[in-house]
Design an enzyme around this catalytic site. Structure first.
Site, short mmCIF file in Angstrom:
data_model
loop_
_atom_site.label_atom_id
_atom_site.label_comp_id
_atom_site.label_asym_id
_atom_site.label_seq_id
_atom_site.Cartn_x
_atom_site.Cartn_y
_atom_site.Cartn_z
N SER A 163 -73.95 -21.97 11.97
CA SER A 163 -72.87 -22.91 12.28
C SER A 163 -73.35 -24.33 12.05
O SER A 163 -74.56 -24.62 12.13
CB SER A 163 -72.43 -22.75 13.74
OG SER A 163 -71.62 -23.82 14.18
N TYR A 189 -76.19 -23.18 22.36
CA TYR A 189 -75.51 -22.60 21.19
C TYR A 189 -76.16 -23.12 19.91
O TYR A 189 -76.40 -22.36 18.96
CB TYR A 189 -74.03 -22.96 21.22
CG TYR A 189 -73.24 -22.33 20.10
CD1 TYR A 189 -72.96 -20.96 20.09
CD2 TYR A 189 -72.75 -23.10 19.05
CE1 TYR A 189 -72.24 -20.38 19.07
CE2 TYR A 189 -72.02 -22.54 18.03
CZ TYR A 189 -71.76 -21.18 18.04
OH TYR A 189 -71.04 -20.60 17.01
#
Length: 323
Positions: A163, A189
């Site tokens: 990501s 994350y």
């Protein structure tokens, strides 16, 4: 001189179906994790429609069965469904133990986002444990199957979903589970998504001689169930990034395109350790680069071979049955 970036004929607006036009995947056996919602569903549907025999590796088998039924009706081929909880080491081991066939494609698509600190039953920080460690253990357990698949089809591939969030933080090998520092779900994350890219680097270096290559992909900004656990701060950060033009939302079909390029495009058949964005290999940016200035690049820390090796060895220790 650095090697030229790998380019394909696809771009940010391409869909998975576009990538698979005139591509026949008959005989290809694939596993897609997290294929009960979002990007995983579209990835599995597109691969199945092109002729692949796809297994949906999902935590919620009821949801997975419903997806398999829909894909079966739309494509004429129904995917298999098997249980897999990436946060549970025993579940990963059971999945691997029951997989007997050669494997040609592993798509490490599953991912979680948490708004606060959550830990697995073994005490691991949930986002890192699910998004990285579980996939690390799964790929290692399936290595022999991938090698057999590579011998059948002149190569096997692993696709690891990373990501843009990886740009926020490097992996902290001294505090993988946030036992020493204050917990920040966005940083957690980000570390996991950096780890996904480093996995691709390390796996390719170790397994290329077996015909196995791994690449990381950034699917882009897609509104999926992954955002359901966002905190107010996470939502505000996402809205600010959108307003600043850091990213524009894609459809699920467009988001699955970069995964599909890494999975089937000839340009990535025998080369790994790359990070793809908008269906192309991304350019590398300095570690101190701003996300606002480089929304489509990859931080150098996410491709660092030494860091990848250290993370691999740490991950082996954490996922070894004796621990």
């Amino acid at each position: 001189m650095p090697l030229p970036l790998i380019r394909t004929r696809f771009d940010a607006e391409s869909t998975a179906a576009d990538v698979l036009v005139d591509v026949d995947l008959t005989g290809l056996r694939a596993i897609v994790t997290g294929a009960s919602s979002g990007l995983g569903v579209e990835t599995a549907r597109a691969l199945t429609a092109a002729g692949a025999a796809v297994t949906l590796a999902v935590r919620n088998t009821s949801a997975g069965t419903a997806v398999a039924d829909v894909v079966g009706r739309s494509t004429g081929r129904r995917p298999d469904v098997r249980h897999l909880d990436l946060a549970d080491r025993a579940s990963v081991a059971a999945f691997v133990a029951h997989w007997e066939a050669p494997l040609h494609l592993l798509v490490n698509n599953a991912g979680v986002v948490s708004a606060g600190l959550e830990r697995t039953a073994e005490g691991r920080e949930l986002q890192f444990a699910t998004n990285h460690l579980g996939h690390h253990a799964l790929a290692n357990g399936l290595r022999r199957s991938l090698a057999r698949g590579a011998a059948e089809r002149d190569g096997a591939r692993i696709v690891a979903l990373s990501s843009t969030a990886h740009m926020r933080a490097n992996v902290d090998l001294d505090d993988l589970d946030f036992t020493r520092s204050e917990y920040d779900p966005q940083i957690a994350y980000a570390r996991a998504k950096t780890a996904n890219s480093l996995f691709a680097v390390a796996a390719t270096r170790r397994w290329a001689d077996d015909g196995i290559v791994a690449n990381a992909v950034n699917p882009g900004g897609i509104a999926t169930g992954l955002q359901r656990n966002f905190s107010a701060a996470q939502k505000a950060s996402l809205e600010a990034a959108e307003a600043a033009g850091v990213f524009a939302y894609k459809t699920v079909e467009q988001g699955a395109a970069t995964t599909t390029v890494a999975a089937v495009a000839p340009e990535f058949a025998h080369t790994g350790g790359h990070y793809l964005d908008d269906c192309q290999e991304a350019y590398t940016v300095p570690n101190d680069a701003s996300l606002a200035d480089h929304p489509h690049g990859v931080k150098a820390w996410a491709l660092d071979p030494d860091a990848a090796d250290r993370l691999w060895r740490a991950s082996e220790e954490l996922t070894h049955p004796s621990h």
